[in-house]
Design an enzyme around this catalytic site. Structure first.
Site, PDB file in Angstrom:
ATOM      1  CB  ALA A  24      31.434  -3.681  24.123  1.00 49.33           C
ATOM      2  N   GLY A  68      36.717  -2.715  22.706  1.00 46.43           N
ATOM      3  CA  GLY A  68      36.792  -2.512  23.815  1.00 46.43           C
ATOM      4  C   GLY A  68      37.887  -3.887  23.691  1.00 46.43           C
ATOM      5  CD  GLU A  73      35.187   0.701  19.273  1.00 46.41           C
ATOM      6  OE1 GLU A  73      35.712   1.112  18.718  1.00 46.41           O
ATOM      7  OE2 GLU A  73      35.169   0.501  20.520  1.00 46.41           O
ATOM      8  CD  GLU A  89      37.449   1.084  23.558  1.00 47.01           C
ATOM      9  OE1 GLU A  89      37.070   0.093  23.715  1.00 47.01           O
ATOM     10  OE2 GLU A  89      37.052   2.196  24.037  1.00 47.01           O
TER      11      GLU A  89
END
Ligand code: CAA
Length: 258
Positions: free
Chosen positions: A66, A109, A132, A112
């Site tokens: 992200a 992300g 993260e 993911e």
């Protein structure tokens, strides 16, 4: 075709291609990327002419996570009220089989997003991880849930709690990727897998994907019930009759996706 800011979208035969295109940020997934990818994937999903979708990035990065710079100043209230990552669930919900073709970094992300796909083809240069924790947060696009289901609790816990990356060979050993291929062959291999899938009958592809999803989402008894119903339902399609007649007549089936 819609113009997108952060992705390149193409249709090749019955395969829809989505290429993440933010090279300056290693394809970091900001809100615009999320909107673009979700919009392109749902448009492909609504198109009967598309039987498989490929999501890929660049040689250097599938996606490095992200967008940290976009998130940095946000408050908890903003994250909740804006539902910062919420639209990604619509990507995970597409009925069409999705192949992630991963080269380079698939972190946070990015890892993911790959795990929201049905098949993960990895270049031998791919690196996976959920870093993260090094930012004092945790995965927020499904990492703690999908990684545990994909590779088991202890391996997932080690990755999520340390934030370390693993290479393609380790990812293949622990079952995170479907297959590793030489980096130079990644896109051709993704194309060949996607074309093979897209040549099948759409109702059976949707049913197979839904039944596979059920294996991750429900109990064995519920999943088996779902599978039996879906299997029986396919006998009402013309393509089931065509597929079985073609087998008996020793010829290739001519599916109409109905
Ligand atoms: N968000 C925003 N920008 C990013 C980014 C990210 N996740 N990852 C890389 N970039 C940017 C860098 O800031 C840099 O931009 P500038 O040139 O403007 O400084 C550019 O991309 C190139 O990156 P690097 O210079 O860092 O490249 P490198 O080769 O030295 O390192 C890397 C590569 C190891 C992937 C490193 O970029 C990195 O660690 N990135 C962050 C990885 C990460 O922590 N991801 C998790 C994000 S949080 C998340 O994903 C939450 C969730 O679960 C949804």
């Amino acid at each position: 075709m819609t113009e997108y800011q952060t992705i390149v979208v193409e249709t090749r035969g019955r395969v829809g291609w989505i290429t993440l295109n933010r090279p300056e940020a290693l394809n970091a997934l900001n809100s615009q990327v999320m909107r673009d990818v979700v919009d392109a994937a749902t448009a492909f999903d609504a198109d009967r002419g598309i039987g498989a979708i490929v999501v890929t990035g660049s040689e250097r990065a599938f996606a490095a996570g992200a967008d940290i710079k976009e998130m940095e100043a946000k408050t908890g209230v903003e994250m909740i009220v804006d539902g910062h990552f919420d639209a990604w669930w619509r990507f995970a919900e597409v009925r069409t089989p999705v192949i992630a073709a991963v080269s380079g970094y698939a972190l946070g992300g990015g890892c993911e997003l790959a795990m929201m796909c049905d098949i993960i083809l990895a270049a031998d240069t791919a690196r996976f991880g959920q870093p993260e924790i090094t930012l004092a947060v945790i995965p927020g696009m499904g990492g703690t849930q999908r990684l545990v289901r994909a590779i088991g609790y202890y391996k997932a816990a080690e990755l999520v709690l340390t934030g370390r990356m693993m290479d393609a060979a380790e990812a293949e050993r622990c079952g995170l990727v479907s297959r590793v291929v030489p980096a130079a062959d990644l896109l051709a291999e993704a194309s060949s897998v996607a074309e093979s899938i897209a040549a099948k009958s759409l109702p059976s592809l949707y049913a197979a994907k839904a039944a596979l999803d059920a294996a991750l989402e429900t109990t064995l008894a519920e999943g088996l019930r779902f599978e039996r119903q879906a299997f029986a339902g396919l006998f009402s399609t013309a393509d089931q009759k065509e597929g079985m007649a073609a087998f008996r007549e020793k010829r290739r089936p001519d599916f109409t996706n109905g």
